[in-house]
Design an enzyme around this catalytic site. Structure first.
Site, short mmCIF file in Angstrom:
data_model
loop_
_atom_site.label_atom_id
_atom_site.label_comp_id
_atom_site.label_asym_id
_atom_site.label_seq_id
_atom_site.Cartn_x
_atom_site.Cartn_y
_atom_site.Cartn_z
N TYR A 224 -82.51 0.22 50.75
CA TYR A 224 -83.22 0.72 51.93
C TYR A 224 -83.86 2.08 51.65
O TYR A 224 -84.83 2.45 52.30
CB TYR A 224 -82.24 0.88 53.10
CG TYR A 224 -82.02 -0.37 53.92
CD1 TYR A 224 -81.56 -1.53 53.33
CD2 TYR A 224 -82.26 -0.35 55.30
CE1 TYR A 224 -81.34 -2.66 54.10
CE2 TYR A 224 -82.04 -1.48 56.07
CZ TYR A 224 -81.58 -2.63 55.47
OH TYR A 224 -81.36 -3.75 56.22
N LYS B 190 -72.69 -8.22 44.31
CA LYS B 190 -73.28 -9.26 43.47
C LYS B 190 -73.08 -8.80 42.03
O LYS B 190 -74.05 -8.61 41.26
CB LYS B 190 -74.77 -9.42 43.84
CG LYS B 190 -75.45 -10.62 43.22
CD LYS B 190 -74.97 -11.96 43.75
CE LYS B 190 -75.58 -13.10 42.98
NZ LYS B 190 -74.99 -14.42 43.34
N ASP C 50 -73.02 -14.16 48.07
CA ASP C 50 -73.30 -15.56 48.43
C ASP C 50 -72.02 -16.27 48.87
O ASP C 50 -71.98 -16.95 49.89
CB ASP C 50 -74.01 -16.31 47.28
CG ASP C 50 -73.34 -16.11 45.93
OD1 ASP C 50 -72.44 -15.25 45.82
OD2 ASP C 50 -73.71 -16.83 44.98
N ASP D 181 -76.01 -5.37 56.20
CA ASP D 181 -76.97 -5.76 57.23
C ASP D 181 -76.88 -7.26 57.47
O ASP D 181 -76.75 -7.73 58.60
CB ASP D 181 -78.39 -5.38 56.78
CG ASP D 181 -79.45 -5.83 57.76
OD1 ASP D 181 -79.23 -5.64 58.98
OD2 ASP D 181 -80.48 -6.37 57.33
N ASP E 209 -74.85 -9.51 60.83
CA ASP E 209 -75.48 -10.47 61.75
C ASP E 209 -74.70 -11.78 61.75
O ASP E 209 -74.46 -12.38 62.80
CB ASP E 209 -76.93 -10.76 61.32
CG ASP E 209 -77.94 -9.88 62.04
OD1 ASP E 209 -77.57 -8.73 62.37
OD2 ASP E 209 -79.08 -10.33 62.27
C1 IPM Z 1 -79.67 -3.30 61.75
C2 IPM Z 1 -81.14 -3.66 61.75
C3 IPM Z 1 -81.90 -2.63 60.95
C4 IPM Z 1 -81.36 -2.63 59.54
C5 IPM Z 1 -83.43 -2.84 60.93
C6 IPM Z 1 -84.01 -2.92 62.33
C7 IPM Z 1 -84.13 -1.80 60.12
O1 IPM Z 1 -81.31 -4.95 61.26
O2 IPM Z 1 -79.34 -2.18 62.19
O3 IPM Z 1 -78.87 -4.11 61.32
O4 IPM Z 1 -81.77 -3.44 58.71
O5 IPM Z 1 -80.49 -1.80 59.26
MG MG Z 2 -79.52 -5.99 60.91
#
Ligand code: IPM
Ligand code: MG
Length: 364
Positions: free
Chosen positions: A142, A189, A221, A245, A249
């Site tokens: 990032y 990884k 993975d 990240d 999710d």
């Molecule tokens: C998160 C989001 C952010 C990230 C994006 C919006 C830049 O997905 O906070 O998880 O990738 O960190």
């Molecule tokens: Mg995210």
């Protein structure tokens, strides 16, 4: 206590959910005799519209001069075609980097009331899920060197980590594991990436200080597969910025709804922390009183706990959310398959009503 909180509503549903979290914070302040002063910060797409850039320095400074910051969400289709340097997401990176909040705590907890919304089978979920993801937040790909060739046909991003950057995350992983189930899994990884091999070497060194914690490793993975195959094997996961990240999710979805998960981004403790729901700006439902404010309300609870050491107050918010869910109140995202039933019972509510229910509970 007197405290200053920077509010960064951002874009999309950000303002909707932050407004409810503020109502909840005010209810807590009233009840416990605190005084919270709010400073509004314009960052993200709205800052691009107003100032031509996603995070002007003076907006970041408001955060740096506050005791903590609460963010809604940034981004939306309106700004999707801008060059990456001035996209709304840059505001997030600028806040994280500028506030030096290198560790992102993302607890993925399944609320028992929302078990129906979990896409996994009962025998996989058992009596619940409680995973803490510790995501590195101010390094790696990032923030690494990136570029695009002049002819636009070659582009690159770099995953680069230093020992101190890794060590502070891994240590935090061990510390939390020690207070929980005493299991830490480092996700990487390492079969391909040099940077991942460094993560493992650092973890091996740090592990000596935490003999009571069991350390394991998984490739990213495999880890994403294990999260749906047998999520209960996980206690604390420590991982890089990008893997964290992605995994957070996934972890949020198996708990039922991304609309419920809060997060805390913390630095070395000398500056303010940054708190935000892990969901995005959901522009399609912005301003329609449809968003679930609970992730932001729970982020406010984390703010009270980690930045202000207000454990009792934080618990009060969490208990209020629990009680409201117990009573059957649901926003659309967490009504799940029972939506019609919930609606028939008059318990399908919007953003404002959900916030008010939590406030009422705290006042009780
Ligand atoms: C998160 C989001 C952010 C990230 C994006 C919006 C830049 O997905 O906070 O998880 O990738 O960190
Ligand atoms: Mg995210």
């Amino acid at each position: 206590m007197n405290k200053t909180i920077a509010l960064i509503p951002g874009d999309g549903i950000g303002p909707d959910v932050v407004a409810e979290a503020v109502n909840v914070l005010n209810a807590v302040a009233d009840k416990y005799g605190h005084h919270f002063e709010y400073k509004n910060v314009i960052a993200g797409g709205c800052a691009i519209d107003k100032f031509g850039k996603p995070l002007p320095q003076e907006q970041l400074d408001i955060c740096l001069n506050s005791d903590a910051a609460l963010l809604g969400a940034v981004g939306g289709p309106k700004w999707d075609n801008l060059p990456s340097e001035i996209r709304p997401e840059k505001a997030l990176l600028g806040l994280r980097g500028g506030m030096k909040v290198f560790a992102n705590l993302r607890p993925a907890v399944m609320w028992k009331q929302l078990k129906d919304a979990c896409p996994l089978k009962d025998e996989i979920v058992g009596d619940g899920l409680d995973i803490l993801i510790v995501r590195e937040l101010t390094g790696g790909i990032y923030f690494g060197d990136r570029g695009t060739s002049e002819d636009q046909n070659t582009a690159w991003d770099t995953e680069k980590y230093t020992r101190p950057e890794i060590e502070r995350i891994v240590r935090m992983g061990f510390e939390y594991a020690q207070k929980r189930q005493k299991r830490l899994c480092v996700v990487d990884k390492a079969n391909i990436l040099n940077s991942s091999q460094l993560w493992r070497r650092v973890a091996e060194d740090v592990k000596k200080d935490y003999p009571d914690v069991t350390l394991s490793y998984l490739y990213i993975d495999n880890a994403s597969m294990q999260l749906v195959r047998n999520p209960r094997q996980f206690d604390v996961i420590a991982t890089s910025n990008m893997f964290g990240d992605i995994l957070s999710d996934e972890a949020s979805q198996i708990t039922g709804s991304i609309g419920m998960l809060a997060s805390a981004s913390l630095g070395d403790g000398t500056g303010p922390g940054l708190y935000e729901p892990i969901h995005g700006s959901a522009p399609d439902i912005a301003g329609k009183d449809l968003a679930n404010p609970l992730a932001t309300i729970l982020s406010a609870a984390m703010l009270l706990r980690y930045s202000f050491s207000m454990e009792k107050e934080a618990r009060d918010i969490e208990n209020a959310v629990n009680a409201v869910l117990d009573e059957g109140w649901r926003t659309g995202d967490i009504a799940g398959a029972k939506r019609d039933e919930v609606s028939a019972a008059g318990k399908l509510v919007g953003t404002k009503k959900m916030g008010q229910l939590v406030v009422d509970r705290i006042k009780k």
